[in-house]
Design a protein around this motif. Structure first.
Motif, short mmCIF file in Angstrom:
data_model
loop_
_atom_site.label_atom_id
_atom_site.label_comp_id
_atom_site.label_asym_id
_atom_site.label_seq_id
_atom_site.Cartn_x
_atom_site.Cartn_y
_atom_site.Cartn_z
N GLU A 27 0.80 -1.14 0.03
CA GLU A 27 0.08 -0.09 0.10
C GLU A 27 1.01 1.53 -0.05
O GLU A 27 0.34 2.06 -0.47
CB GLU A 27 -0.89 0.01 1.24
CG GLU A 27 -2.08 -1.21 1.31
CD GLU A 27 -1.26 -2.24 1.79
OE1 GLU A 27 -2.37 -3.43 1.97
OE2 GLU A 27 -0.31 -2.59 2.15
N TYR A 84 -8.23 1.60 -0.44
CA TYR A 84 -8.01 0.84 -1.64
C TYR A 84 -7.99 -0.73 -0.97
O TYR A 84 -6.94 -1.11 -0.47
CB TYR A 84 -6.83 0.95 -2.20
CG TYR A 84 -6.54 2.51 -2.52
CD1 TYR A 84 -7.41 2.90 -3.64
CD2 TYR A 84 -5.80 3.32 -1.91
CE1 TYR A 84 -7.33 4.31 -4.27
CE2 TYR A 84 -5.72 4.67 -2.41
CZ TYR A 84 -6.32 5.14 -3.32
OH TYR A 84 -6.28 6.40 -3.82
N TRP A 167 -12.50 1.20 -2.65
CA TRP A 167 -12.32 0.35 -3.80
C TRP A 167 -12.29 -0.92 -3.28
O TRP A 167 -11.44 -1.45 -2.40
CB TRP A 167 -10.89 1.04 -4.50
CG TRP A 167 -10.98 2.09 -5.19
CD1 TRP A 167 -10.77 3.31 -4.60
CD2 TRP A 167 -11.37 2.24 -6.55
NE1 TRP A 167 -10.76 4.31 -5.74
CE2 TRP A 167 -11.47 3.53 -6.93
CE3 TRP A 167 -11.60 1.44 -7.47
CZ2 TRP A 167 -11.58 4.17 -8.06
CZ3 TRP A 167 -11.80 1.80 -8.89
CH2 TRP A 167 -12.01 3.29 -8.99
N ILE A 171 -5.56 -1.20 -5.18
CA ILE A 171 -4.69 -0.64 -6.36
C ILE A 171 -3.30 -0.64 -6.19
O ILE A 171 -2.69 -0.77 -7.26
CB ILE A 171 -5.63 0.65 -6.87
CG1 ILE A 171 -7.13 0.36 -6.88
CG2 ILE A 171 -5.01 1.25 -7.98
CD1 ILE A 171 -7.78 1.81 -7.36
N TRP A 236 -4.03 2.33 -13.91
CA TRP A 236 -4.50 2.49 -12.61
C TRP A 236 -4.03 3.65 -11.89
O TRP A 236 -4.89 4.08 -10.91
CB TRP A 236 -4.09 0.98 -11.87
CG TRP A 236 -4.95 0.00 -11.83
CD1 TRP A 236 -4.64 -1.22 -12.56
CD2 TRP A 236 -6.28 -0.28 -11.59
NE1 TRP A 236 -5.71 -2.14 -12.53
CE2 TRP A 236 -6.61 -1.53 -11.87
CE3 TRP A 236 -7.28 0.67 -10.82
CZ2 TRP A 236 -7.98 -1.93 -11.61
CZ3 TRP A 236 -8.55 0.15 -10.71
CH2 TRP A 236 -8.80 -1.18 -11.27
N ILE A 240 -6.65 6.39 -9.95
CA ILE A 240 -6.09 6.82 -8.36
C ILE A 240 -6.24 8.33 -8.60
O ILE A 240 -6.82 9.02 -7.70
CB ILE A 240 -4.76 6.45 -8.01
CG1 ILE A 240 -4.93 5.02 -7.56
CG2 ILE A 240 -4.39 7.38 -6.73
CD1 ILE A 240 -3.39 4.39 -7.12
#
Length: 566
Positions: A27, A84, A167, A171, A236, A240
């Motif tokens: 992350e 995410y 989400w 991601i 992606w 974001i």
């Protein structure tokens, strides 16, 4: 227009606990994505006051109920949360049930985001609504289903006066997996079923760890050349940023950022060469060809090297001399830090070039996770170009990206970013009798333009010399790229730009609308962009604009419009 105050919640104490058990926190990679654009934010701890922020990205925090309640109180009072595939500590409070984890799949975001193709993901944790009393809006969907139920890609949960956007796709983690693989390279990759890419050749390579699907993610040119057409990781990244801007602008605020390239640059292309067989005549014809086109390139050198006069001409023509580390066992190469260092010293001495900052491994030789980047750091190599294809059937956006990026380390190094800029390549030696033909040039240029990346093509000097059609492809590439607005840079130039831009920080927007910046920056060709909603911001709609991440953005060049502070 007022600048939003963005916070990114990262629990340092919880992170240390996870790292101590070997758990990766990919992350973390969100910081690299946000930092590249110089989007202003503050890193937030769990004890800080969330209510001072307009938007809060919950990146990583403890699983405690008290923290979850604090997050939900912030939302209830009007805050906006982005997550995410996280917030497990708040799931039951919000009335959701956990479903099974999806290790791969595709997210369809058409009509909601500026994406026309389903995006491949490599980790998702969907929630299913149970006794949810909040209003939930499903945005996009995953192509995979659980127990026959369609899963949303993004769930917008209205909670009190605010919203929580969760989400289902992790991601940042998916981006890392696409760019660097899901595990260290320690075995051969799975070969292409059509025989076009024999990865199972008992040579460990960067591409052995790629995470795309041979059938679902490849397409073909009009001449039948297979290639991977989509830079999923870069797309992606766009999702974001676009989503973040949506959340900010719907609050009547904005977040300025730095554009991809300098004022006078539309798109970037780069060409590198690997000297391999070191035939002086091949170097000379390559030099002559490039000089006729006024293009400077990066020359990755391997022993035994060229004649010293060749190196003098390479330098005088403005090309970059780089390193081509050889760890190929069939050529008595060794994968070790000692071999890397000794070969680099040999190249420096033989080329009379002390300042070598770029490397590409011979035959894309690669193993492990971050060993190569550690060696680069210790030996002054600031750029690596190793991540690219060596076969006819796996060319294109093999690692989902054409952006320059800093790779992330594993948990044993606390998932830090290596201080090595990766600039992967798309293909090599077009029109070579065993490789792809030049029909891929336009699709690759189009793909790079779509995400403002780098169109990196590799041409070996020996093949330019030995196979005239390869030279024709090189000339075709240069002509086509220039006609479409591409500027050719060396690896060093890209590195200089990427590192220089990160010295700039945006601190605010003054009452008169000036962008406040800090940082000792050695160039004045940055472009600052301010996204806005056209209908509601007629005052900012004056002057030059450009579209980025689905939004019109006002362009502010380094001039009197920019308030610079020491």
């Amino acid at each position: 227009m007022k600048m939003a105050k963005l916070g990114i919640l990262f629990d340092e104490y919880e992170a240390e606990l996870k790292w101590s058990t070997g758990e990766n926190l990919f992350e973390n990679y969100l910081f690299e994505i946000i930092d590249r654009f110089r989007i202003p934010y503050e890193k937030v701890g769990i004890l800080e006051d969330f209510n001072t922020f307009d938007v809060l990205i919950v990146l990583q925090c403890s699983g405690g109920v008290e923290v979850a309640k604090k997050i939900l109180e912030y939302v209830h009072s009007g805050g906006t949360i982005i997550s995410y595939a996280g917030l497990e500590n708040a799931r039951e409070i919000l009335g959701f049930a956990k479903t099974e984890v999806l290790e791969k799949g595709y997210a369809n975001l058409a009509c909601f985001f500026n994406q026309n193709v389903p995006l491949r993901f490599l980790h998702a944790e969907p929630w299913e609504s149970e006794n949810n009393s909040s209003k939930v809006t499903d945005i996009g969907f995953l192509n995979e289903k659980i127990e026959g139920k369609r899963l949303s890609a993004l769930q917008r949960i209205n909670h009190g006066k605010g919203v929580l956007d969760r989400w289902t796709v992790a991601i940042p983690k998916s981006i890392v997996y696409l760019q660097q693989g899901t595990q260290p390279v320690n075995k051969d990759g799975i070969p292409a079923p059509d025989g076009s890419a024999n990865l199972d050749e008992n040579i460990l390579k960067a591409e052995d760890g790629f995470e795309l699907d041979w059938d679902k993610d490849r397409t073909y040119t009009e001449t039948g050349m297979p290639y991977f057409p989509y830079p999923y990781a870069d797309l992606w990244k766009e999702v974001i940023v676009e989503h973040l801007f949506k959340c900010v602008i719907e609050k009547g605020l904005t977040l300025p950022f730095v554009d991809f390239w300098p004022t006078d640059v539309k798109y970037i292309a780069t060409i590198s060469h690997d000297s391999d067989l070191n035939v002086d005549e091949s170097a000379q014809i390559t030099l002559d060809t490039l000089k006729s086109e006024n293009v400077q390139t990066t020359w990755c050198m391997i022993a035994p090297g060229y004649d010293s006069l060749i190196y003098e001409q390479i330098k005088s023509d403005g090309h970059e001399i780089a390193f081509h580390y050889n760890a190929l066992e069939q050529e008595n190469g060794v994968w070790s830090e000692e071999a890397f260092k000794s070969q680099l010293e040999w190249i420096k001495n033989s080329t009379s070039t002390e300042d070598i900052i770029s490397n590409k491994n011979h035959y894309t030789r690669f193993e492990g996770w971050g060993e190569l980047y550690s060696w680069c750091e210790k030996n002054g190599i600031q750029v690596d170009q190793t991540r690219g294809p060596s076969k006819k059937g796996n060319i294109g956006f093999l690692f989902g990206t054409c952006h320059p990026y800093f790779p992330i380390a594993l948990a044993d190094e606390k998932n830090r970013l290596y201080d090595v800029l990766e600039i992967g390549f798309l293909t090599q030696d077009l029109n070579h009798n065993t490789l792809s033909d030049s029909s891929v040039i336009q699709p690759f240029l189009d793909g790079v333009k779509s995400v403002n990346g780098v169109a990196h093509f590799l041409f070996h000097q020996f093949h330019i010399y030995n196979q005239p059609k390869v030279r024709e492809a090189l000339l075709q590439l240069i002509t086509s790229a220039k006609s479409q607005g591409f500027t050719f840079w060396t690896s060093r130039q890209i590195n200089d730009w990427e590192r220089e831009r990160r010295k700039l920080s945006i601190t605010g927007i003054s009452g008169s609308g000036q962008i406040e910046i800090t940082g000792l920056v050695g160039r004045n060709d940055f472009v600052l962009l301010v996204p806005f909603e056209e209908d509601k911001n007629l005052d900012i709609n004056q002057g030059e604009t450009v579209t980025r991440f689905g939004f019109k953005c006002k362009q502010i060049f380094n001039s009197s419009n920019v308030l610079e502070e020491a």
